[in-house]
Design a protein around this motif. Structure first.
Motif, PDB file in Angstrom:
ATOM      1  N   THR A  70     -31.995  47.204 -36.210  1.00 23.63           N
ATOM      2  CA  THR A  70     -32.240  47.153 -37.713  1.00 23.63           C
ATOM      3  C   THR A  70     -30.503  48.198 -38.170  1.00 23.63           C
ATOM      4  O   THR A  70     -30.058  48.845 -37.381  1.00 23.63           O
ATOM      5  CB  THR A  70     -33.295  48.170 -38.164  1.00 23.63           C
ATOM      6  N   VAL A  71     -30.576  47.453 -39.578  1.00 18.91           N
ATOM      7  CA  VAL A  71     -29.443  48.462 -40.044  1.00 18.91           C
ATOM      8  C   VAL A  71     -29.482  48.706 -40.975  1.00 18.91           C
ATOM      9  O   VAL A  71     -30.659  47.971 -42.370  1.00 18.91           O
ATOM     10  CB  VAL A  71     -27.903  47.525 -40.608  1.00 18.91           C
ATOM     11  N   GLU A  72     -29.298  49.683 -42.213  1.00 25.30           N
ATOM     12  CA  GLU A  72     -29.355  50.471 -43.677  1.00 25.30           C
ATOM     13  C   GLU A  72     -28.898  49.464 -44.121  1.00 25.30           C
ATOM     14  O   GLU A  72     -27.369  50.633 -43.999  1.00 25.30           O
ATOM     15  CB  GLU A  72     -30.400  51.459 -43.638  1.00 25.30           C
ATOM     16  N   ARG A  73     -28.794  48.615 -45.820  1.00 26.30           N
ATOM     17  CA  ARG A  73     -27.840  48.351 -45.957  1.00 26.30           C
ATOM     18  C   ARG A  73     -27.805  49.334 -47.391  1.00 26.30           C
ATOM     19  O   ARG A  73     -28.739  49.305 -48.131  1.00 26.30           O
ATOM     20  CB  ARG A  73     -27.670  46.796 -46.292  1.00 26.30           C
ATOM     21  N   ILE A  74     -26.068  49.754 -48.000  1.00 22.97           N
ATOM     22  CA  ILE A  74     -26.045  50.414 -49.115  1.00 22.97           C
ATOM     23  C   ILE A  74     -25.375  50.120 -49.849  1.00 22.97           C
ATOM     24  O   ILE A  74     -24.700  49.624 -49.347  1.00 22.97           O
ATOM     25  CB  ILE A  74     -26.282  52.117 -48.530  1.00 22.97           C
ATOM     26  N   HIS A  75     -25.258  49.261 -50.803  1.00 23.04           N
ATOM     27  CA  HIS A  75     -25.150  48.874 -51.843  1.00 23.04           C
ATOM     28  C   HIS A  75     -24.395  49.158 -53.341  1.00 23.04           C
ATOM     29  O   HIS A  75     -25.017  50.169 -53.779  1.00 23.04           O
ATOM     30  CB  HIS A  75     -25.386  47.128 -52.696  1.00 23.04           C
ATOM     31  N   VAL A  76     -23.315  49.455 -53.169  1.00 25.12           N
ATOM     32  CA  VAL A  76     -22.744  50.051 -54.960  1.00 25.12           C
ATOM     33  C   VAL A  76     -22.110  49.321 -54.768  1.00 25.12           C
ATOM     34  O   VAL A  76     -21.059  49.196 -54.813  1.00 25.12           O
ATOM     35  CB  VAL A  76     -22.447  52.044 -54.023  1.00 25.12           C
ATOM     36  N   GLY A  77     -22.344  48.951 -56.350  1.00 19.05           N
ATOM     37  CA  GLY A  77     -21.344  47.881 -56.841  1.00 19.05           C
ATOM     38  C   GLY A  77     -21.056  46.768 -55.821  1.00 19.05           C
ATOM     39  O   GLY A  77     -21.927  46.576 -56.061  1.00 19.05           O
ATOM     40  N   LYS A  78     -19.917  46.183 -55.787  1.00 20.92           N
ATOM     41  CA  LYS A  78     -19.258  45.361 -54.911  1.00 20.92           C
ATOM     42  C   LYS A  78     -19.232  45.334 -53.822  1.00 20.92           C
ATOM     43  O   LYS A  78     -19.230  44.752 -52.969  1.00 20.92           O
ATOM     44  CB  LYS A  78     -18.018  44.175 -55.726  1.00 20.92           C
ATOM     45  N   LYS A  79     -19.417  46.726 -53.561  1.00 18.70           N
ATOM     46  CA  LYS A  79     -19.473  46.840 -51.941  1.00 18.70           C
ATOM     47  C   LYS A  79     -20.701  47.545 -51.178  1.00 18.70           C
ATOM     48  O   LYS A  79     -22.008  47.649 -51.817  1.00 18.70           O
ATOM     49  CB  LYS A  79     -18.499  48.515 -51.800  1.00 18.70           C
ATOM     50  N   TYR A  80     -20.605  47.056 -50.406  1.00 18.26           N
ATOM     51  CA  TYR A  80     -21.481  47.313 -49.194  1.00 18.26           C
ATOM     52  C   TYR A  80     -21.243  48.127 -48.075  1.00 18.26           C
ATOM     53  O   TYR A  80     -20.108  48.250 -47.484  1.00 18.26           O
ATOM     54  CB  TYR A  80     -22.948  46.391 -49.067  1.00 18.26           C
ATOM     55  N   THR A 112     -20.833  35.638 -49.438  1.00 21.94           N
ATOM     56  CA  THR A 112     -21.189  36.881 -49.356  1.00 21.94           C
ATOM     57  C   THR A 112     -20.168  37.575 -50.644  1.00 21.94           C
ATOM     58  O   THR A 112     -18.680  37.855 -50.338  1.00 21.94           O
ATOM     59  CB  THR A 112     -22.085  37.927 -49.307  1.00 21.94           C
ATOM     60  N   PRO A 113     -20.304  37.280 -51.652  1.00 26.94           N
ATOM     61  CA  PRO A 113     -18.659  38.005 -52.953  1.00 26.94           C
ATOM     62  C   PRO A 113     -18.399  39.919 -52.617  1.00 26.94           C
ATOM     63  O   PRO A 113     -17.639  40.294 -52.970  1.00 26.94           O
ATOM     64  CB  PRO A 113     -18.719  37.427 -53.914  1.00 26.94           C
ATOM     65  N   LEU A 114     -19.029  39.699 -51.478  1.00 22.78           N
ATOM     66  CA  LEU A 114     -19.488  41.506 -51.671  1.00 22.78           C
ATOM     67  C   LEU A 114     -18.770  41.980 -50.463  1.00 22.78           C
ATOM     68  O   LEU A 114     -18.143  41.387 -49.444  1.00 22.78           O
ATOM     69  CB  LEU A 114     -20.778  41.969 -51.201  1.00 22.78           C
ATOM     70  N   GLN A 115     -17.579  43.054 -50.581  1.00 27.03           N
ATOM     71  CA  GLN A 115     -17.284  43.648 -49.666  1.00 27.03           C
ATOM     72  C   GLN A 115     -17.827  44.963 -48.693  1.00 27.03           C
ATOM     73  O   GLN A 115     -18.301  45.646 -48.961  1.00 27.03           O
ATOM     74  CB  GLN A 115     -15.572  44.086 -50.572  1.00 27.03           C
ATOM     75  N   GLN A 116     -17.726  43.934 -47.050  1.00 27.04           N
ATOM     76  CA  GLN A 116     -17.797  45.477 -45.877  1.00 27.04           C
ATOM     77  C   GLN A 116     -17.331  46.462 -46.740  1.00 27.04           C
ATOM     78  O   GLN A 116     -16.400  46.405 -46.327  1.00 27.04           O
ATOM     79  CB  GLN A 116     -18.458  44.685 -45.041  1.00 27.04           C
ATOM     80  N   VAL A 117     -17.877  47.792 -46.042  1.00 21.51           N
ATOM     81  CA  VAL A 117     -16.656  48.759 -46.506  1.00 21.51           C
ATOM     82  C   VAL A 117     -17.442  49.902 -45.113  1.00 21.51           C
ATOM     83  O   VAL A 117     -18.543  49.787 -44.789  1.00 21.51           O
ATOM     84  CB  VAL A 117     -16.884  50.059 -47.339  1.00 21.51           C
ATOM     85  N   SER A 118     -16.772  50.599 -44.551  1.00 18.86           N
ATOM     86  CA  SER A 118     -16.987  51.881 -43.746  1.00 18.86           C
ATOM     87  C   SER A 118     -18.054  52.865 -44.213  1.00 18.86           C
ATOM     88  O   SER A 118     -18.928  52.583 -45.565  1.00 18.86           O
ATOM     89  CB  SER A 118     -16.238  52.715 -43.149  1.00 18.86           C
TER      90      SER A 118
END
Length: 138
Positions: free
Chosen positions: A51-61, A90-96
């Motif tokens: 499992t991962v917990e995914r956090i979305h903020v704006g266009k980043k996750y 997905t249009p979202l950008q994955q970040v650290s």
């Protein structure tokens, strides 16, 4: 102890262990979990693996690894299978993890500040709204 519950449990577990599909779970507190569904019962209690917990903020996750995750059914708002072919589209950008946690902190501070201003404006007009934590008592 009922034989229907046992049949449901055996059928469900047998079916789920052979299915490698990822699932998304939206929790009542707003968190989003993504993992492999390993078990579910008649109360919607879940066991998720990898499992991962995914956090979305704006266009980043960002994804925070959580491992095996047990979720009590009353906390499940939504459970859905993820289409692996469309997952990367997905249009979202994955970040650290660090970056998404900082973005989340900034967003929460901005919300708190906005809420303070709203409460102050209402107070100046002689109005008040109950705090969210006092509503849980009813």
């Amino acid at each position: 102890n009922c034989k229907h519950c046992l049949i449901f449990s055996i059928t469900t577990n047998a079916d789920l262990t052979s299915l490698p599909e990822k699932h998304l779970v939206l929790l009542r507190d707003g968190r989003t979990l993504i993992g492999y569904l390993r078990s579910i019962d008649q109360f919607a209690n879940l066991v998720l693996h990898q499992t991962v917990e995914r956090i979305h903020v704006g266009k980043k996750y960002g994804d925070i690894p959580r491992g095996i995750f047990v979720v009590r059914g009353e906390n499940v708002v939504l459970l859905g299978e993820i289409d692996l072919e469309k997952e990367s589209d997905t249009p979202l950008q994955q970040v650290s993890i660090e970056e998404i946690l900082e973005e989340q902190r900034v967003e929460q501070q901005a919300k708190q500040e906005s809420e303070k201003l709203k409460v102050q404006a209402l107070k100046e007009r002689g109005l008040s709204i109950p705090r969210a934590d006092t509503l849980d008592e009813y």
